[in-house]
Design a protein around this motif. Structure first.
Motif, mmCIF file in Angstrom:
data_model
loop_
_atom_site.group_PDB
_atom_site.id
_atom_site.type_symbol
_atom_site.label_atom_id
_atom_site.label_comp_id
_atom_site.label_asym_id
_atom_site.label_seq_id
_atom_site.Cartn_x
_atom_site.Cartn_y
_atom_site.Cartn_z
ATOM 1 N N PHE A 224 -8.286 -4.960 7.893
ATOM 2 C CA PHE A 224 -8.742 -4.937 6.505
ATOM 3 C C PHE A 224 -9.955 -4.188 6.204
ATOM 4 O O PHE A 224 -10.802 -4.297 6.967
ATOM 5 N N PRO A 225 -10.050 -3.303 5.014
ATOM 6 C CA PRO A 225 -9.198 -3.399 3.874
ATOM 7 C C PRO A 225 -7.915 -2.311 4.014
ATOM 8 O O PRO A 225 -7.510 -2.116 3.232
ATOM 9 N N LEU B 246 0.903 -1.115 0.115
ATOM 10 C CA LEU B 246 0.057 0.146 -0.171
ATOM 11 C C LEU B 246 0.956 1.141 -0.158
ATOM 12 O O LEU B 246 0.399 2.056 -0.641
ATOM 13 N N GLU B 247 2.123 1.112 0.735
ATOM 14 C CA GLU B 247 2.794 2.064 0.799
ATOM 15 C C GLU B 247 3.719 2.790 -0.551
ATOM 16 O O GLU B 247 4.430 3.686 -0.616
ATOM 17 N N ASP B 248 3.770 1.710 -1.437
ATOM 18 C CA ASP B 248 4.696 1.707 -2.753
ATOM 19 C C ASP B 248 4.195 3.120 -3.440
ATOM 20 O O ASP B 248 3.234 3.243 -3.732
#
Length: 426
Positions: free
Chosen positions: A302-303, A242-244
């Motif tokens: 999640f999510p 998610l952080e990419d």
């Protein structure tokens, strides 16, 4: 993603979907769908499965081999048009021998003459040479295509420059092996790579780009050519976190950062010199889109992603003064935007032989309708006449055509006004 062929909007406000399910999109590697496949081919691309990609390499391969996006990172082409890409200049004379601009041959010269030195590498003529070095005008078949299609094998030259002693074709430090030689647009996750803890000081939104930097510069990893679990090897494009910062990583990749990581350094490095950390390399590694963090937190379960911001509410996570305007009446002419003069539809579609193209002319015009195959070759002219306002049909027979996809293009004079996709079946 798929949807049913027919959507019926009822007068009572209900919606009914019916018919066969039809694939309308696929999202594997984001660069492929977003930046490599041109707009005019996106519908066809999204209708296919990744297992059809290799069979369609003649159609879609060139978009990877010489990406349009890279033209705007090339001083010999259009880099001046996008000043923000100035730090991302592609290698045109790497090691004073290899050029990866859109008019150059990349590493294809290695296939000329004796190929003894290629035996056992990814360019071995008995294995993947035809995929990775197909011809002398596909400079990015060596990096863009494998990164976003086949994946990268743990073979020379796809190893970090650590240990190569200045020779990019020597064995280096094993890096990432997510090779899947299907030639298909898929996310490939190497499950043998451990996840980098989010609280690690090494964790970076730069994903695999940062892992390469650590493998080349960090004393924990650059003193050995042994396989090691370098932090961020689990990052994009070896999977998705998610952080990419996917956009930034993609732009750096198109700019040639991966070529540099394996020893094909940027143009301001002189082959044999002691230090490849040149201003051009630093410009790539420090490149930023200007967006370096999310505007909200992640959820703890999640999510994980927060609910997206409303389009008319708070913007960027910060309160703003906003008043919803009233509904505006339609306007024309202000921006020079208006409805096209010619509208086309076809029936049946798919077709087997007879096909009828219906078209409406909104104003007097010279109308041409041309039929092209999927390779962009003109097959026939279906219409070339002056028309007054009204509704018309073109009846034509395609029984001599091979099965496949065709495109009917309506022209008003020399202006393209509509393209219609036609599918020939048995």
């Amino acid at each position: 993603a798929s949807r049913q062929q027919v959507t019926t909007l009822n007068g009572n406000g209900t919606v009914i979907s019916s018919g066969h399910w039809v694939q309308v999109s696929r999202i594997g590697m984001p660069l492929t769908n977003e930046a490599v496949i041109p707009i005019g081919m996106k519908d066809l691309w999204n209708s296919m499965t990744p297992y059809q990609d290799l069979d369609s390499i003649a159609t879609f391969g060139p978009y990877f081999y010489q990406p349009e996006l890279s033209l705007y990172m090339d001083s010999a082409h259009y880099s001046a048009a996008v000043p923000a890409f100035a730090p991302l200049q592609i290698q045109r004379r790497s090691l004073q021998a290899y050029g990866f601009g859109n008019d150059q041959m990349g590493l294809y010269a290695l296939t000329q003459g004796s190929q003894v030195g290629l035996i056992g590498t990814a360019f071995d003529p008995t294995t993947y040479q035809s995929l990775l070095l197909p011809n002398n005008h596909s400079p990015r078949s060596v990096d863009i295509w494998p990164i976003f299609n086949t994946g990268v094998p743990n073979l020379v030259p796809y190893q970090l420059a650590t240990g190569k002693a200045g020779n990019p074709l020597a064995a280096g430090k094993p890096f990432i092996n997510n090779f899947l030689p299907t030639g298909g647009d898929m996310l490939r996750l190497n499950m043998a790579v451990p996840a980098t803890p989010r609280n690690s000081a090494d964790f970076s939104s730069e994903g695999l780009i940062q892992a390469a930097v650590l493998g080349l510069t960090d004393a924990r990893f650059n003193g050995s050519t042994a396989l090691q679990a370098i932090p961020n090897m689990d990052g994009f494009p070896n999977g998705r976190r998610l952080e990419d910062d996917v956009t930034r990583i993609e732009l750096q990749t198109v700019g040639g950062a991966v070529l540099a990581a394996v020893g094909l350094w940027f143009d301001d490095y002189t082959a044999g010199g002691p230090n490849p950390v040149t201003p051009a390399l630093l410009a790539h590694l420090t490149y930023s889109t200007g967006i370096t963090h999310n505007d909200t937190t992640f959820r703890t379960s999640f999510p994980y992603l927060q609910t997206p911001w409303g389009g008319t509410g708070q913007g960027g996570g910060q309160p703003v003064a906003y008043t919803q305007p009233g509904i505006l009446s339609p306007t024309t002419g202000i921006l020079g935007i208006s409805a096209p003069v010619v509208f086309m539809s076809a029936f049946p579609n798919p077709f087997t032989s007879e096909n009828i193209i219906k078209y409406r002319v909104e104003a007097n015009a010279h109308v041409t309708i041309l039929l092209y195959n999927i390779d962009g070759q003109l097959i026939k002219t279906l219409l070339d006449e002056n028309k007054t306002e009204g509704d018309y049909t073109v009846n034509w027979n395609g029984n001599t055509l091979s099965n496949g996809t065709y495109f009917a293009r309506a022209m008003q004079g020399d202006k393209l006004v509509q393209t219609l996709k036609l599918v020939k079946t048995n």
